[in-house]
Design a protein around this motif. Sequence first.
Motif, PDB file in Angstrom:
ATOM      1  N   UNK A 223      -0.253   3.885  -4.353  1.00  0.00           N
ATOM      2  CA  UNK A 223      -0.545   5.329  -4.539  1.00  0.00           C
ATOM      3  C   UNK A 223      -0.573   5.502  -6.227  1.00  0.00           C
ATOM      4  N   UNK A 224       0.515   4.192  -7.107  1.00  0.00           N
ATOM      5  CA  UNK A 224      -0.131   4.322  -8.431  1.00  0.00           C
ATOM      6  C   UNK A 224      -1.152   3.374  -9.159  1.00  0.00           C
ATOM      7  N   UNK A 225      -1.879   2.814  -8.072  1.00  0.00           N
ATOM      8  CA  UNK A 225      -2.714   2.366  -8.251  1.00  0.00           C
ATOM      9  C   UNK A 225      -3.661   2.175  -7.537  1.00  0.00           C
ATOM     10  N   UNK A 226      -4.682   3.631  -7.365  1.00  0.00           N
ATOM     11  CA  UNK A 226      -5.397   4.022  -6.718  1.00  0.00           C
ATOM     12  C   UNK A 226      -5.679   4.010  -5.428  1.00  0.00           C
ATOM     13  N   UNK A 227      -4.888   3.134  -4.727  1.00  0.00           N
ATOM     14  CA  UNK A 227      -5.086   2.973  -3.423  1.00  0.00           C
ATOM     15  C   UNK A 227      -5.631   1.864  -2.861  1.00  0.00           C
ATOM     16  N   UNK A 228      -6.245   1.762  -1.572  1.00  0.00           N
ATOM     17  CA  UNK A 228      -6.878   1.091  -0.599  1.00  0.00           C
ATOM     18  C   UNK A 228      -6.499  -0.653  -1.813  1.00  0.00           C
ATOM     19  N   UNK A 229      -5.664  -1.287  -1.524  1.00  0.00           N
ATOM     20  CA  UNK A 229      -4.935  -2.229  -1.715  1.00  0.00           C
ATOM     21  C   UNK A 229      -5.014  -3.889  -0.447  1.00  0.00           C
ATOM     22  N   UNK A 230      -5.107  -2.717   0.685  1.00  0.00           N
ATOM     23  CA  UNK A 230      -5.305  -3.923   1.920  1.00  0.00           C
ATOM     24  C   UNK A 230      -6.240  -4.742   1.740  1.00  0.00           C
ATOM     25  N   UNK A 231      -7.399  -3.984   0.491  1.00  0.00           N
ATOM     26  CA  UNK A 231      -8.754  -5.019   1.102  1.00  0.00           C
ATOM     27  C   UNK A 231      -8.546  -6.377   0.241  1.00  0.00           C
ATOM     28  N   UNK A 232      -7.195  -6.794  -0.724  1.00  0.00           N
ATOM     29  CA  UNK A 232      -7.296  -6.799  -1.669  1.00  0.00           C
ATOM     30  C   UNK A 232      -5.804  -8.162  -1.561  1.00  0.00           C
ATOM     31  N   UNK A 233      -4.677  -6.871  -1.452  1.00  0.00           N
ATOM     32  CA  UNK A 233      -3.430  -7.676  -1.176  1.00  0.00           C
ATOM     33  C   UNK A 233      -3.304  -9.573  -1.320  1.00  0.00           C
ATOM     34  N   UNK A 234      -3.546  -9.319   0.252  1.00  0.00           N
ATOM     35  CA  UNK A 234      -3.399 -10.340   0.743  1.00  0.00           C
ATOM     36  C   UNK A 234      -4.004 -12.371   0.234  1.00  0.00           C
ATOM     37  N   UNK A 235      -4.993 -11.755  -0.391  1.00  0.00           N
ATOM     38  CA  UNK A 235      -6.066 -12.776  -0.918  1.00  0.00           C
ATOM     39  C   UNK A 235      -5.518 -12.696  -2.265  1.00  0.00           C
ATOM     40  N   UNK A 236      -4.417 -12.200  -3.070  1.00  0.00           N
ATOM     41  CA  UNK A 236      -3.698 -12.760  -4.461  1.00  0.00           C
ATOM     42  C   UNK A 236      -2.129 -12.803  -4.149  1.00  0.00           C
ATOM     43  N   UNK A 237      -1.807 -12.368  -2.756  1.00  0.00           N
ATOM     44  CA  UNK A 237      -1.106 -13.149  -2.525  1.00  0.00           C
ATOM     45  C   UNK A 237      -0.920 -14.353  -2.294  1.00  0.00           C
TER      46      UNK A 237
ATOM     47  N   UNK B 269       0.668  -0.923   0.156  1.00  0.00           N
ATOM     48  CA  UNK B 269       0.115   0.118   0.025  1.00  0.00           C
ATOM     49  C   UNK B 269       0.350   1.002  -0.011  1.00  0.00           C
ATOM     50  N   UNK B 270       2.060   1.078   0.544  1.00  0.00           N
ATOM     51  CA  UNK B 270       2.564   2.285   0.702  1.00  0.00           C
ATOM     52  C   UNK B 270       3.861   2.484  -0.578  1.00  0.00           C
ATOM     53  N   UNK B 271       4.553   2.100  -1.244  1.00  0.00           N
ATOM     54  CA  UNK B 271       4.970   1.618  -2.803  1.00  0.00           C
ATOM     55  C   UNK B 271       4.250   2.059  -3.627  1.00  0.00           C
TER      56      UNK B 271
END
Lengths: 333, 269
Positions: A298-312, A293-295
């Motif tokens: 910002x480039x892809x519109x944020x709120x990545x914490x909602x899905x990052x874990x599942x994609x990982x 989310x930090x790195x």
Amino acid sequence: MSPEFLYTLEVILNGLMAGVMYSLVALGFVLIFKASGIFNYAQGVMALFAAMTLVGIQNGQVPFSHLINAVFGTHIHGFGWTLPAFVAILLTLLVMILFAYLVERFVLKHLVNQDPIILFMATIGLAYFMEGFGDLMWGSEIKVLDVGVPQGASFWLEDFTAGWAAEGSEYYGMYIDKLDLVATVVAIALVVSLTLFSQYTKTGRALRAVADDHQAALSVGISLRKIWVIVWAIAGFVAMVAGIMWGAKSGVQFSLSLIALKALPVLILGGFTSIPGAIVGGLIIGVGEKLFEYSIGPMIGGATENWFAYVLALVFLVFRPQGLFGEKIIERV
Amino acid sequence: MNKGAALSSGIDTGEEILSVRNISLSFGGVKALTDISFDLLKGEVRAIIGPNGAGKSSMLNVINGFYHPQQGEVWYCGSKRKSLKPHQIAYQGIARTFQNIALFKGMSTLDNIMTGRFTHMRSNIVSQAFWRGPAEREEIANREKVEDIIEFLEIQAIRKTPVGRLPYGLQKRVELGRALAAEPVLLLLDEPMAGMNIEEKEDMSRFILDVQQEFGTTIALIEHDMGVVMDISDRVVVLDYGKKIGDGTPDEVRNNQAVIDAYLGVPHE
Ligand SMILES: Nc1ncnc2c1ncn2[C@@H]1O[C@H](COP(=O)(O)OP(=O)(O)OP(=O)(O)O)[C@@H](O)[C@H]1O
Ligand SMILES: [Mg+2]
């Protein structure tokens, strides 16, 4: 040190703190899965239920007061006391132990030797039952949980680190929530004591024995049913700790039970039967999602914490389905 | 607490300690055991032999409570046993090993054998959790017993090794250790020497005879190696297709025509 480096460090630390919470919830899953092969969908609701019960007991709420008032036309609401936090925690623990006993007595006992999918369905039923039962018992409004855990920025840490950045740069120290620090210390203490218990006591060995081989455990005199009650009670205890920490942070409300969903990717990473896996998996997801989310966020519109874990988790499923610590799965032919 | 010693105290060596009477057990259409009766005398090594699928393991499973026969009775220490769960039977002084090694894979040799002491430890979970006085003393006392067994079985070198990493022969030995840790009145061994080389078999035979002689333990032993059976057993019962076809001393059984036929594969009428 450059401020960028320090910011990154802060992000990593905050990630570790968030990860501790995921680890705790995942730990509850692993304990039950190892001992009985049950994937306990209700783990998250157990955390919610424990937190609700804690708030209710602490504030002297009369359980089922809505129901009682509706049926008897009374107007009772509270006993009119406020209990000290540790008394309320102890009483909540007793409730969770009673809950474990009831689950074994009325659900598990009747489902011995059933397929895993059946047991899983049973825990889904259990989850919805508990959710409704919790609401009925303590009311469904959002509650504030306050057991005296300090909150807000740790000024000490902020002051301590403020001088770390290079001379003249705009850096005012690291921001870490005291609550997260407490949660981390509590989680570490919990894991250490559970490990010691399982290594050096009769019951601890019995828990590991049951996890390894049911028949052999029976043959040395271990009652599976007793062990299941103990395991569910311990999982209830772990859920309570997670519920307290999470509840103190964001209030006791339905969304608390959803942290269980975050535990799923943790389990995929760590493996369903590995306690160290649950812990490391939780930390990786916590740090990973904060760093991402930090790195990149910002480039892809944020709120990545909602899905990052599942994609990982998905990536892991494709490239390393056995998890971090699992043995490589080789198909027997 | 383990009641084995108290239960068996009134029974002298050479008297009946356990008997199965008219046991019949079937799984769906498969008749695993048909009307089987035999007895075990205190202090003897009693072999149970028979071709594959004869019902030998099923018999041990009936004795230790994994299987509940549709018909028949088990008499133990002078009284008819009511239907009990396996873990309750362990508390009556019956311990066992398995045909397919059933160790606690994640644990060390020491912990596996320590788990065998389960029925001799009485401390409760609360005192264990807070690691106070009685629980700790109990742990130490039982640990000493376990060290004795480790010495007896000559496995000091693998005390701390996770058992999953041990070679097959040693795993079998650890499993025997776990059963011995219960200080059983009756020890059930399901093919303790299967898959071993001659040297390992000799070691195992020696341990079994030592257990019998030193502790007076009654032993029921399933074994395919006839040489071993003839060497170490006092009496032999022979099963074939779930029926008992022979019972007696090794010599009697060896000369029994039905037994010879069963082993040579003479077709059933
Ligand atoms: N749990 C079970 N369910 C169904 N059938 C079973 C079960 N246990 C045993 N049987 C059947 O009962 C019969 C006797 O099996 P058992 O394992 O007792 O034989 P055994 O004499 O120990 O053979 P082996 O020498 O191969 O170990 C076999 O036909 C087996 O398939
Ligand atoms: Mg067999």
